[in-house]
Design a protein around this motif. Structure first.
Motif, mmCIF file in Angstrom:
data_model
loop_
_atom_site.group_PDB
_atom_site.id
_atom_site.type_symbol
_atom_site.label_atom_id
_atom_site.label_comp_id
_atom_site.label_asym_id
_atom_site.label_seq_id
_atom_site.Cartn_x
_atom_site.Cartn_y
_atom_site.Cartn_z
ATOM 1 N N GLU A 145 0.838 -1.192 0.000
ATOM 2 C CA GLU A 145 0.000 0.000 0.000
ATOM 3 C C GLU A 145 0.874 1.243 0.000
ATOM 4 O O GLU A 145 1.919 1.273 0.660
ATOM 5 N N ASP A 146 0.465 2.256 -0.770
ATOM 6 C CA ASP A 146 1.133 3.555 -0.782
ATOM 7 C C ASP A 146 2.612 3.450 -1.126
ATOM 8 O O ASP A 146 3.450 4.172 -0.583
ATOM 9 N N GLY A 147 2.950 2.525 -2.022
ATOM 10 C CA GLY A 147 4.342 2.383 -2.443
ATOM 11 C C GLY A 147 5.218 1.652 -1.444
ATOM 12 O O GLY A 147 6.443 1.657 -1.570
ATOM 13 N N ILE A 148 4.614 0.988 -0.441
ATOM 14 C CA ILE A 148 5.366 0.327 0.620
ATOM 15 C C ILE A 148 4.988 -1.151 0.687
ATOM 16 O O ILE A 148 3.807 -1.495 0.763
ATOM 17 N N THR A 149 5.986 -2.032 0.655
ATOM 18 C CA THR A 149 5.773 -3.442 0.968
ATOM 19 C C THR A 149 5.998 -3.605 2.462
ATOM 20 O O THR A 149 7.071 -3.302 2.974
ATOM 21 N N LYS A 150 4.977 -4.074 3.157
ATOM 22 C CA LYS A 150 5.035 -4.208 4.613
ATOM 23 C C LYS A 150 5.098 -5.687 4.982
ATOM 24 O O LYS A 150 4.233 -6.472 4.603
ATOM 25 N N ILE A 151 6.145 -6.066 5.694
ATOM 26 C CA ILE A 151 6.337 -7.443 6.144
ATOM 27 C C ILE A 151 6.168 -7.460 7.664
ATOM 28 O O ILE A 151 6.922 -6.799 8.382
ATOM 29 N N THR A 152 5.183 -8.214 8.133
ATOM 30 C CA THR A 152 4.818 -8.171 9.550
ATOM 31 C C THR A 152 5.024 -9.522 10.220
ATOM 32 O O THR A 152 4.511 -10.538 9.749
ATOM 33 N N ASN A 181 6.725 -3.334 -7.543
ATOM 34 C CA ASN A 181 6.548 -1.959 -7.998
ATOM 35 C C ASN A 181 6.591 -0.950 -6.849
ATOM 36 O O ASN A 181 6.378 0.234 -7.066
ATOM 37 N N ASN A 182 6.852 -1.435 -5.629
ATOM 38 C CA ASN A 182 6.881 -0.541 -4.481
ATOM 39 C C ASN A 182 8.252 0.102 -4.303
ATOM 40 O O ASN A 182 9.252 -0.357 -4.846
ATOM 41 N N ILE A 183 8.279 1.154 -3.499
ATOM 42 C CA ILE A 183 9.477 1.968 -3.361
ATOM 43 C C ILE A 183 10.368 1.487 -2.232
ATOM 44 O O ILE A 183 11.598 1.541 -2.330
ATOM 45 N N MET A 184 9.773 0.995 -1.146
ATOM 46 C CA MET A 184 10.550 0.562 0.011
ATOM 47 C C MET A 184 9.872 -0.620 0.674
ATOM 48 O O MET A 184 8.708 -0.933 0.388
ATOM 49 N N THR A 185 10.617 -1.268 1.586
ATOM 50 C CA THR A 185 10.085 -2.394 2.338
ATOM 51 C C THR A 185 10.254 -2.112 3.824
ATOM 52 O O THR A 185 11.308 -1.654 4.262
ATOM 53 N N LYS A 332 5.136 7.160 4.253
ATOM 54 C CA LYS A 332 4.357 7.385 3.032
ATOM 55 C C LYS A 332 4.907 8.580 2.250
ATOM 56 O O LYS A 332 4.855 8.601 1.015
ATOM 57 N N THR A 333 5.432 9.552 2.957
ATOM 58 C CA THR A 333 6.074 10.688 2.284
ATOM 59 C C THR A 333 7.361 10.240 1.605
ATOM 60 O O THR A 333 7.629 10.595 0.448
ATOM 61 N N TYR A 334 8.167 9.451 2.308
ATOM 62 C CA TYR A 334 9.408 8.947 1.719
ATOM 63 C C TYR A 334 9.130 8.090 0.486
ATOM 64 O O TYR A 334 9.924 8.068 -0.464
ATOM 65 N N PRO A 338 11.838 9.775 -5.698
ATOM 66 C CA PRO A 338 12.234 9.034 -6.904
ATOM 67 C C PRO A 338 12.892 7.695 -6.547
ATOM 68 O O PRO A 338 13.940 7.683 -5.876
ATOM 69 N N PRO A 339 12.315 6.579 -6.946
ATOM 70 C CA PRO A 339 12.808 5.266 -6.498
ATOM 71 C C PRO A 339 14.197 4.918 -7.001
ATOM 72 O O PRO A 339 15.009 4.368 -6.258
#
Length: 391
Positions: A145-152, A181-185, A332-334, A338-339
């Motif tokens: 979501e929102d360019g973020i891959t979240k691993i929990t 396609n996400n920017i960060m994890t 979400k701002t980060y 630019p990836p």
């Protein structure tokens, strides 16, 4: 690079798959004996028009290049000016194909569109195929979501202790996240704990005996840590509560660590007859100095969030009451930055140390394998499991 609008690109741009981050030559090698007909090519052009989701600039440029190569051959246009960002990006993508034959470019284009069409038809329940493959265990959740891959870490009744299966799930999740396609994890935990480290029953419940468990565990641990060393995108830890063992030592390989003020950081290796892992024997002394690192890694001193921040292990500490809101708003701002710029910068920061980190990881895993088989460690683990001491 300025955005390439989807409306102008519908004739050649489908959605994103991991395969499109591979060089064109490698894509062609997967089907070397086949040749797409002109009708196949035209059908692919029509299939693209049925896709609704904007796949992103990188994919559109790659398919633009294949389309031009398939219809006109090698790049025959003068190079646009340096400030004509969109046309220069298109020219660079087309020119990079060199003398790739038209037939090969046409086949590659058809293959790409075919793969994308198949992927878009598969039920995803709002997640990418990579996410679904990574969700092999209920104990590790992967969301996007929102360019973020979240691993929990999602084993709250066991304080998110890591099983061998969870190690494998995380390796796969990082592999998929490295090309999604996400920017960060971002890693975080469910419940009161961030993660309590290794589930020590990994060894006591091994069906093949302690020797086999130690051997397999060392190999798995090495691969696990390597997946963090080699991860190309920004990697962030959102430490929502106490962290123990490998969940602490791994933090030296993250790009940012945000902690709640109720988080603690504990590495009780000597207590368990073990030795440091996740490159902490190298990263911790470098971050906090030899004396402070020894206090943690040798003597098992538990750090508060503020102490961890003062020693360089944590980037910033937030009040528990506002932790989730403040951290995720910032991330979400980060994720809008630019990836490619961030990936290139991370590579520059890390590249001179990668070889060293891999060597340290290999040595630590070899040492740990021997420690796991030692009488000292076996007795400590059995005592820990039987007494179930408070972490």
């Amino acid at each position: 690079m300025a955005a390439v609008t989807w409306s102008r690109a519908r004739c050649w741009c489908p959605s994103v798959l991991q395969v499109f981050r591979l060089p064109v030559a490698k894509l062609h090698l997967s089907r070397p004996t086949m040749r797409a007909s002109q009708q196949d090519f035209e059908n692919a052009l029509n299939q693209v028009k049925l896709l609704k989701k904007d796949p992103g600039n990188e994919v559109k440029l790659r398919l633009y290049a294949l389309y031009k190569q398939a219809t006109e051959g090698p790049c025959n246009m003068p190079k646009p000016g340096v400030f004509d960002f969109v046309n220069k990006a298109k020219w660079d993508a087309w020119n990079a194909l060199g003398s790739l034959p038209k037939e090969t470019a046409r086949q590659n284009y058809v293959d790409l569109v075919s793969s994308l069409s198949s992927s878009s038809e598969a039920p995803s329940q709002g997640k990418s195929g990579a996410d679904e493959k990574a969700q092999g265990s209920k104990d590790i959740l992967i969301t996007s979501e929102d360019g973020i891959t979240k691993i929990t870490f999602n084993r709250p009744t066991k304080k998110n202790a890591i099983t061998f299966q969870m190690y494998q799930d995380i390796i796969l999740a990082l592999k998929n996240a490295s090309t999604d396609n996400n920017i960060m994890t971002v890693f975080t935990g469910t419940g009161d704990y961030y993660c309590s480290g290794n589930d020590l029953t990994n060894f006591t419940s091994a069906t093949g005996g302690i020797e086999e468990a130690a051997s397999n565990g060392a190999v798995l641990l090495r691969d696990f840590v390597n997946s963090f060393i080699d991860f190309p995108k920004p990697l962030v830890a959102v430490v929502n509560g106490p962290a123990v063992g490998i969940s602490v030592t791994l933090l030296g390989l993250f790009d940012a660590v945000y902690a709640s003020d109720r988080a603690t950081f504990h590495t009780p290796f000597s207590q368990l007859g073990q030795s440091p892992e996740a490159c902490s024997s190298y990263t911790f002394p470098k971050m906090m100095g030899p004396a402070k690192a020894a206090e943690m890694l040798l003597f098992g001193k538990k750090l508060t969030a503020r102490e961890a921040w003062a020693q360089g292990l944590v980037t910033e500490v937030f009040p528990e009451s506002t932790f989730e809101t403040e951290v995720w708003t910032r991330l979400k701002t980060y994720a809008k930055l630019p990836p490619n710029s961030m990936k290139i910068s991370k590579e520059l920061i890390r590249k001179n140390e990668k070889e060293k980190l891999h060597a340290v990881n290999a040595e630590e895993c070899t040492t740990l394998q021997a420690r796991w088989l030692s009488e000292e460690c076996i007795n400590a683990i059995m005592s820990f499991v039987s007494r179930k001491p408070k972490l």
